[in-house]
Design an enzyme around this catalytic site. Structure first.
Site, PDB file in Angstrom:
ATOM      1  N   HIS A 151       0.836  -1.206   0.000  1.00 40.00           N
ATOM      2  CA  HIS A 151       0.000   0.000   0.000  1.00 40.00           C
ATOM      3  C   HIS A 151       0.871   1.256   0.000  1.00 40.00           C
ATOM      4  O   HIS A 151       2.111   1.186   0.038  1.00 40.00           O
ATOM      5  CB  HIS A 151      -0.947   0.010   1.208  1.00 40.00           C
ATOM      6  N   CYS A 159       3.734  -4.734   6.567  1.00 38.19           N
ATOM      7  CA  CYS A 159       3.367  -4.634   5.154  1.00 38.19           C
ATOM      8  C   CYS A 159       4.543  -4.143   4.316  1.00 38.19           C
ATOM      9  O   CYS A 159       5.606  -3.818   4.826  1.00 38.19           O
ATOM     10  CB  CYS A 159       2.185  -3.680   4.991  1.00 38.19           C
TER      11      CYS A 159
END
Length: 515
Positions: A151, A159
């Protein structure tokens, strides 16, 4: 705080509060927008044309945590994949190694599959897509957690975080491939690039067995140039293999008989052998095994100057720590290969230094002895007097010869024109007495290297004047004494002996005792 305020301002129109982002860096809170429809930039389309691919062709992803790189590959018409471009990773969290449980802040490693349903256009972090953790391998080991995303917003708690501009371009590339019929996109997530250098440094890391499985999949891709099929059985990855008896692969059960491509397997085996040999060579050359420990992940060097924009910037200030690991040697002892090599080199180095010091000390003692000998006043004075007397006698007998070119001019004891005057004076009787008296005084007078030549005795006889006028101006003053060497020759000889004693090694300063 700057990150939260910036994201909060972007989410304010949808009634979202920036502080809610602290709950989970990878949770998607949702905010519908048109950003998911952004086109692929013209510069990237130009790269596709150069690589011989189209924007609609299938896509493959390769990521590397240590190098903080996110690579995009596109498929050519012949089925082989071509490298397209690398996006520097703005932030990843955790350590090198697989994700094991929920909340460990680990970015996962392994082979994952991204489907159209995992694309999230309503992400709180600009845009995002789920990588597919946990996969069959992770579940076979009971690894927990989920919602691991790629993202934007440059914030990570497990992430792969990019900038908003980067994720917009990556999202557009994947979206276009899906729209053209690609059913899933493979993401190969590695701890580092699978080079022999990296494997040599991490050869004793506790995760090395798992990383070698990932390297096998990497080798399949690099050898064949095609996306490898991925299966899991016996809690291990298997690549480009199918069940020979039709039995499906079970991640937790033993592998059934497998059917493989013999040509690809042979090429992979050859590459593995070459890499293993290179790893052994590097280890023998002293590359030490290490384990790298991060405070909390890292980022690409392109973002070092923008550390304030990322999540947990305090964890990125200090560089990772490399912990040296020991290797087992004979007798059960542990020793780093660097220390083992040093142990063999140090005795030879110490021996050489000792030889140099001994030679230098001997040369210094020889030099001191020469200086003391040259400084003694008795011998040079006596020899100088004898040399003067001998030269006079040699002149009378006609044994004079030319001095050596290197002999200094100040070594002459008497001028040439005094000799014929002495001969003529001896024939005249009275003049002979005067001549002998002057010769005796000259012999008794101390001679030095810089003593001035005695004045010649003038004769009043006509014969003496005639002989003096006929004497050549450049006649030698004395015969060279082989037992007497000039001072310059002694200096040259001393330096030659010192050089020979030390073998060309310059003399070291005297060693002083330390308390």
């Amino acid at each position: 705080m700057n990150l939260f305020r910036n994201v909060g301002r972007r989410l304010a129109p949808w009634g979202l509060v920036g502080a809610s982002l602290a709950l989970s860096a990878c949770n998607d809170l949702g905010s519908g927008s048109q950003r998911a429809l952004s086109p692929i930039p013209p510069e990237t389309l130009a790269l596709m044309e150069q690589a011989g691919v189209t924007k609609e062709s299938p896509t493959l992803i390769r990521s590397y945590k240590k190098e903080a790189e996110f690579q995009i590959w596109k498929q050519r018409p012949d089925g082989r994949y071509a490298y397209l471009k690398t996006f520097p990773m703005c932030r990843w969290s955790g350590q090198l190694g697989p994700k094991v449980r929920e909340g460990d802040r680990q970015a996962p490693e392994g082979f994952y599959s991204i489907t159209p349903g995992q694309m999230n256009p309503n992400s709180a972090y600009y845009l995002s897509f789920n990588v597919g953790y946990p996969n069959a391998y992770d579940r076979a080991y009971g690894h927990s957690g989920g919602s691991i995303m790629v993202h934007g917003a440059c914030s990570s708690a497990g992430c792969f975080s990019m900038t908003d501009r980067q994720i917009a371009e990556i999202y557009a590339i994947l979206r276009t491939s899906f729209n053209n019929g690609q059913r899933s996109i493979q993401m190969q997530s590695y701890p580092f690039k699978m080079t022999a250098e990296n494997l040599a440094k991490h050869r004793l890391d506790p995760n090395i067995g798992f990383w070698k499985q990932l390297k096998e999949g990497s080798d399949h891709f690099e050898v064949a140039g095609k996306e490898p099929s991925v299966g899991v059985c016996n809690r291990r990855y298997v690549f480009d293999a199918t069940s020979a008896n039709g039995q499906p692969l079970d991640a937790g059960a033993a592998c059934p008989p497998l059917r493989r491509n013999a040509e690809i397997e042979a090429q992979v085996a050859q590459k593995t052998a070459a890499d293993d040999a290179k790893v052994a060579e590097l280890a023998a050359a002293g590359v030490r095994p290490v384990r790298v420990v991060y405070q909390d992940g890292g980022q690409h060097p392109d973002f070092y100057a923008r550390v304030a924009e990322v999540s947990r910037p305090e964890a990125l200030v200090a560089p990772p720590i490399e912990i040296a690991l020991d290797e087992k040697i004979g007798g059960g002892k542990s020793r780093s290969p660097v220390l083992a090599m040093s142990a063999t080199r140090l005795p030879a180095k110490a021996k050489k230094e000792t030889e140099i010091k001994v030679a230098a000390a001997a040369a210094e003692q020889a030099t001191v002895a020469k200086v003391v000998e040259a400084a003694a006043p008795a011998e040079p004075v006596r020899l100088g007097g004898l040399a003067g007397a001998t030269d006079s006698i040699g002149g009378l007998l006609g044994f004079r010869k030319e001095p050596a070119q290197s002999e200094p001019a100040v070594a002459k004891a008497e001028p040439a024109k005094s000799e014929p005057a002495k001969i003529e004076g001896a024939k005249a009787g009275e003049s002979a007495k005067n001549e002998k008296s002057e010769a005796a005084k000259s012999a008794a007078k101390p001679a030095t290297a810089k003593a001035a030549a005695p004045k010649p005795v003038a004769t009043k006889t006509a014969a003496g004047q005639a002989a003096a006028s006929q004497a050549p101006a450049s006649a030698p003053s004395h015969r060279a004494d082989p037992a007497k060497k000039p001072q310059a020759s002694l200096g040259a000889e001393r330096h030659a002996k010192v050089a020979a004693a030390t073998g060309g090694v310059p003399a070291l300063p005297p060693v002083t005792a330390r308390p």
